[in-house]
Design a protein around this motif. Structure first.
Motif, PDB file in Angstrom:
ATOM      1  N   ARG A  58       0.389  -1.336  -0.013  1.00  7.95           N
ATOM      2  CA  ARG A  58      -0.233   0.293  -0.290  1.00  7.95           C
ATOM      3  C   ARG A  58       0.806   1.472  -0.252  1.00  7.95           C
ATOM      4  N   SER A  60      -0.369   4.528   0.503  1.00  5.17           N
ATOM      5  CA  SER A  60      -0.676   5.108   1.422  1.00  5.17           C
ATOM      6  C   SER A  60      -1.849   4.065   2.164  1.00  5.17           C
ATOM      7  N   HIS A  62      -4.719   5.479   3.533  1.00  6.54           N
ATOM      8  CA  HIS A  62      -5.384   6.382   3.120  1.00  6.54           C
ATOM      9  C   HIS A  62      -6.536   5.251   3.063  1.00  6.54           C
ATOM     10  N   TYR A  63      -6.570   4.013   3.166  1.00  5.41           N
ATOM     11  CA  TYR A  63      -7.981   3.057   3.377  1.00  5.41           C
ATOM     12  C   TYR A  63      -7.541   2.286   3.786  1.00  5.41           C
ATOM     13  N   GLY A  64      -6.474   2.003   5.032  1.00  3.54           N
ATOM     14  CA  GLY A  64      -6.080   1.391   5.609  1.00  3.54           C
ATOM     15  C   GLY A  64      -4.745   0.216   4.837  1.00  3.54           C
ATOM     16  N   SER A  65      -3.831   0.200   6.320  1.00  2.87           N
ATOM     17  CA  SER A  65      -2.642  -0.523   6.449  1.00  2.87           C
ATOM     18  C   SER A  65      -2.555  -1.683   5.179  1.00  2.87           C
ATOM     19  N   GLU A  68      -3.898  -4.483   6.723  1.00  7.10           N
ATOM     20  CA  GLU A  68      -5.492  -4.510   6.904  1.00  7.10           C
ATOM     21  C   GLU A  68      -6.463  -4.818   5.821  1.00  7.10           C
ATOM     22  N   ALA A  69      -5.008  -4.987   4.840  1.00  7.54           N
ATOM     23  CA  ALA A  69      -5.782  -5.355   3.076  1.00  7.54           C
ATOM     24  C   ALA A  69      -6.188  -7.054   3.014  1.00  7.54           C
ATOM     25  N   ASN A  71      -8.564  -9.259   4.314  1.00  5.81           N
ATOM     26  CA  ASN A  71      -8.946  -9.808   5.069  1.00  5.81           C
ATOM     27  C   ASN A  71      -9.658 -11.440   4.862  1.00  5.81           C
ATOM     28  N   GLN A 106       4.830  -1.388   3.163  1.00 10.33           N
ATOM     29  CA  GLN A 106       4.277   0.490   2.855  1.00 10.33           C
ATOM     30  C   GLN A 106       4.603   0.993   2.698  1.00 10.33           C
TER      31      GLN A 106
END
Length: 122
Positions: A58, A60, A62-65, A68-69, A71, A106
């Protein structure tokens, strides 16, 4: 960004993750394993343990780390693909030590976070 460039970018981050894991003592077994159930970015070996690795990047948070992507749905696809890979290798899941890891990368500075044994059931 077109699909070809995204795939090339994904491969670059997978290579970065593989190099990082090799420096931690893991040995590469396979990469980009695909089957109907899903895809496994990296398959490594940590001594006697087979390690199925999901690599996420990721730019940024902005939409989660990046971590966290990964799922629940992605983990289930990873698990099904891993069980298929084990069967294909002639290994019984009940008699083989294996785990699921995430390498989250990140930002522009490419900060690496290695999460081990992320899928524990039961």
């Amino acid at each position: 960004m077109n699909r070809f460039n995204r795939r090339r970018q994904g491969q670059a981050y997978e290579q970065l993750a593989e190099q990082y894991l090799r420096r931690q003592g893991l040995v590469a077994v396979d990469r980009n394993f695909q089957c109907r159930s899903g895809e496994i970015d990296l398959i490594m070996r940590d001594h006697h343990c087979v390690v199925f690795v999901e690599v996420k990047f990721r730019q940024s948070p902005h939409y989660g780390s990046a971590a966290e992507a990964v799922n629940w749905r992605k983990l289930q696809r990873l698990k099904r693909a891993a069980l298929f890979w084990l069967r294909q290798q002639g290994l019984a899941a009940e008699q083989t030590e294996f785990r699921f890891d995430v390498v989250a990368i990140q930002g522009a500075e490419q900060h690496i976070e290695w999460l081990t044994n992320i899928l524990v059931e039961g």
